[in-house]
Design a protein around this motif. Structure first.
Motif: not given
Length: 599
Positions: A92-96, A120-123, A227-230
Motif C-alpha cells: 500500500s506504499l504511497v509517496v510522501n 506502481s504508478q511511480l514505477l 518505531g514511529i518513522g514514516n
C-alpha cells in the motif's frame, strides 16, 4: 571515534598536503579531439541510477549500468517476497512528496497522475523516463558488482577495476574512468530484537518492516509496531484496520503532518519555497518552531494524543501520515513508550506498563547502508558512516572519480536532489568542474556536521542532513544552473515571481546553463494546472471570474502574509499591525479564490 573527530584527525594530517586535481583535466583535450569517451560504471538501476545514466550521456560520457535484478525501479519495484540484499516495500506504499516536486527536472509527470501516487504508478513514471531518454540500452541486468578497487596507477589515471558476476555465476573484470554508486541504502534491515531481554521465549512472531507486505496475516491479532518513522506510521495504521488491537511504541514521539495543506493542496507545494526559506531565516528559529507547533496542536494536541516528541518541529523530519491521528482518536491505535523487554507473550514498556497476549511485533527500526563492494579504506562500517564532501565525494580519494549517490536526508523530495548530484558528479568526472583541496573539503564536512548537531542530536543524522533548497542551490552553482532570479524578474517577471515566491519545483534548474531545457519555462507556468488536473473528474459550471494576470503572485503573497499573521498572533504583538496583516490575508485569500485556475 565519531565522524567529527575523524574529520579533525584527517585535517591535521593533511595540513601540508597539495590540493586534489581532477585527473581528467589533463585528458580533456584528447577526449574532445576524438578519443574514446570516458567510461563510467553506474551501480544500480533505481531512480538514482537512471538519472545518473542520463547525466553521463548529457556530458558525453559512456555509462554502463549494472543492475542485480531483472528490472529497473530499485526500491519502488514491489515484489511479493523480499529478496536478500535488495530493498523491499509494502503493498500500500504511497509517496510522501507530490508529483510536481519529486519529478526529474526535464521530464514532468503526466498531468493525469495523482499528486501523491502508489508505488506502481511511480514505477511506471520511471519506465516512461527510461524510454524517453533511451536509457535501457545502457543497463546490464542480472549482474551484481562484487568489488570496486583502484587500479595500480590510480593516483595518475583515477581509474577503477570493477568485478561483476552475471546470473550464470561468471565473473568479469572491467576498467572504468569513474564509478557512480546508486545501489541504495535500504537493503540491510536493522533489528534491535537482541537488545530486549526475554525475546527468546516470546511465542509470537517478530519481523522487520522489510518483510511486511500487508495486514492480512494480522487479522484479529494483537500487534505491537516499534518505531514511529514514516513506515512505522503507515504500517500501524494499516494493521489497525485488520487487527484486534494495535500498539505503536515510540522512543521520542513525532510531529505529524498530513500530505494535504490549506485548500486541499499538496503540502510540499505550499511549504517548500524560496519565500519560506527567506521567512524562516529572518525570524528567530525558536519563534518559528513555537508558532508552527502551536498551529499543528490546534488541529490535534500532540501531547493529548501521546505523540508529543522530545524535539522541536524544525529539528527533525516530521512524520507524514494522513490517518494516524484519526486511528488514535478511534482507539484503533494506542501509543506506547519505548519497548523494554518481553515477558512470555507480554511486552513490557519503559513506563512499567505491560500489554499481554501479543501475537506479533513489527520492528520499523530502519536500515544500514551496505557498500561492501567498495574498498575497506572507504567503507569500514555501516554505509551511513561514509565521510562525504557535500554528501557525494569521499575526500580521502586522490582522484575524485567515485561518487556515492543519494546518501543523505532532507526535508524535501529526494529525486531532484539526486539528479542535481548526478549533474554535478558527471561534470567533475568529465573534467569540466574541479573540486577544492582535500583539506577544504574536510573542513566543510566538519563545519556542516557541527552546524547540524545544533538541531540533530544524533551524530549520524547530523552528518546525513542537508537543507533542501540551499543544498540544491549550492550544487546548481557548481554546475552553472542556479536560477538567476534577479535576471528573471527583469526579463520575464511572470517566471521570476513564480521561482522566487512559488514552490521550488525542479524545473527551475533547467532554465539556464548546461542541460538547459526549452520546456522548463512552460513547465513552471503550468505546474498548478498539473496539480489540478487529476481532480477534474466531476466538472461543474464555474461562475464568471474577473481576469487578473498576477493570480499566482497574489496566492503566494497570501501565503506569506498568512505565515506572518500566524507568528504575530502567537506572539500577541501590536494589535493594529496584526489586524492589518489579517485583513490583507483575508483580502488576498478572497482574490486568490477568485483567480484560481487563471494561470
Amino acid at each position: 571515534m565519531d565522524q567529527a573527530q575523524s574529520v579533525e584527525t584527517e585535517l591535521e594530517r593533511l595540513s601540508h598536503q597539495p590540493p586534489i586535481v581532477s585527473p581528467v583535466l589533463c585528458r580533456k583535450t584528447d577526449r574532445h579531439a576524438g578519443s574514446m569517451s570516458q567510461r563510467v560504471a553506474v551501480i544500480g538501476a533505481g531512480p538514482s541510477g537512471l538519472t545518473s545514466i542520463k547525466s553521463c550521456l548529457d556530458e558525453g560520457l559512456e555509462p554502463t549500468c549494472f543492475e542485480s535484478s531483472d528490472d529497473i525501479g530499485g526500491l519502488w519495484r514491489f515484489k511479493e517476497t523480499p529478496e536478500p540484499g535488495r530493498s523491499s516495500i509494502y503493498r500500500s506504499l504511497v509517496v510522501n512528496t507530490s508529483k510536481e516536486m519529486m519529478c526529474f527536472s526535464d521530464f514532468p509527470m503526466p498531468a493525469d497522475y495523482p499528486n501523491y501516487m502508489l508505488h506502481s504508478q511511480l514505477l511506471q513514471y520511471f519506465r516512461l523516463y527510461a524510454q524517453h531518454f533511451d536509457l535501457l540500452r545502457h543497463i546490464t541486468f542480472q549482474t551484481s558488482v562484487l568489488t570496486v578497487r583502484q587500479r595500480p596507477d590510480f593516483s595518475h589515471s583515477g581509474q577503477w577495476e570493477v568485478v561483476t558476476e552475471n546470473r550464470e555465476g561468471q565473473e568479469q573484470r572491467h576498467v572504468f574512468d569513474g564509478v557512480l554508486v546508486c545501489s541504495g541504502h535500504y537493503t540491510q534491515p536493522v533489528s534491535p530484537l537482541d537488545q530486549f531481554p526475554g525475546h527468546e521465549s516470546f511465542p509470537g512472531r517478530c519481523l522487520h518492516s522489510w518483510v511486511y507486505k500487508d495486514a492480512d496475516a494480522f487479522r484479529g491479532k494483537r500487534v505491537v509496531v516499534v518505531g514511529i518513522g514514516n513506515s512505522g506510521g503507515d504500517i500501524a495504521v494499516e494493521i489497525s484496520r485488520a487487527a484486534e488491537k494495535t500498539f505503536l511504541s515510540t522512543r521520542k514521539g513525532a510531529w505529524v503532518l498530513a500530505r494535504m495543506s490549506s485548500s486541499g493542496l499538496p503540502l510540499d507545494m505550499t511549504a517548500i519555497s524560496r519565500l519560506t526559506v527567506l521567512l524562516t531565516s529572518l525570524l528567530p528559529r525558536a519563534l518559528v518552531n513555537w508558532a508552527a507547533e502551536r498551529t499543528l496542536n490546534h488541529r490535534y494536541d500532540h501531547r493529548l494524543y501521546g505523540l508529543q516528541p522530545t524535539h522541536r518541529l524544525l529539528e527533525q523530519k516530521p512524520l507524514i501520515n494522513d490517518d494516524l491521528p484519526g486511528r488514535i482518536l478511534q482507539g484503533a491505535v494506542v501509543l506506547k513508550p519505548d519497548l523494554r523487554g518481553f515477558q512470555g507473550s507480554g511486552l513490557l514498556f519503559q513506563d512499567g506498563t505491560t500489554e499481554e497476549d501479543i501475537d506479533a511485533v513489527v520492528f520499523c527500526t530502519g536500515y544500514n547502508g551496505n557498500f561492501s563492494f567498495l574498498p575497506p579504506s572507504l567503507c569500514s562500517g555501516p554505509g551511513w558512516d561514509l565521510n562525504l564532501y557535500r554528501r557525494v565525494f569521499p575526500p580521502a580519494l586522490e582522484r575524485p572519480t567515485l561518487a556515492i549517490m543519494g546518501l543523505f536526508q532532507t526535508k524535501g523530495p529526494i529525486f531532484p536532489a539526486v539528479e542535481m548530484q548526478a549533474r554535478w558528479v558527471t561534470r567533475v568526472i568529465a573534467g569540466l568542474t574541479q573540486l577544492p583541496p582535500r583539506k577544504t573539503m574536510l573542513s566543510k564536512i566538519e563545519t556542516e556536521t557541527k552546524r547540524n548537531m545544533k538541531s540533530c542530536l544524533c551524530p549520524r543524522q547530523a552528518a546525513l542532513h542537508v537543507d533542501y533548497i540551499p543544498y540544491l542551490d549550492s550544487l546548481a552553482e557548481q554546475v552553472g544552473v542556479r536560477p538567476n532570479i534577479l535576471g528573471l524578474l527583469l526579463r520575464e517577471p511572470s517566471v521570476g515571481l513564480r521561482v522566487l515566491l512559488g514552490p521550488c519545483t525542479p524545473y527551475q534548474y533547467r532554465l539556464r546553463g548546461p542541460g538547459k531545457w526549452d520546456g522548463a519555462r512552460q513547465a513552471i507556468l503550468t505546474q498548478w494546472e498539473r496539480v489540478a488536473q487529476p481532480f477534474r473528474t466531476r466538472l461543474e459550471p464555474e461562475p464568471p471570474r474577473p481576469l487578473v494576470l498576477l493570480s499566482p503572485l497574489l496566492i503566494t503573497l497570501s501565503t506569506g502574509a498568512g505565515m506572518l499573521a500566524v507568528v504575530l498572533s502567537q506572539c500577541k504583538l501590536t494589535l493594529v499591525l496584526q489586524d492589518l496583516l489579517q485583513d490583507s490575508t483575508h483580502l488576498l485569500d478572497w482574490l486568490s479564490a477568485l483567480l484560481w485556475g487563471t494561470e
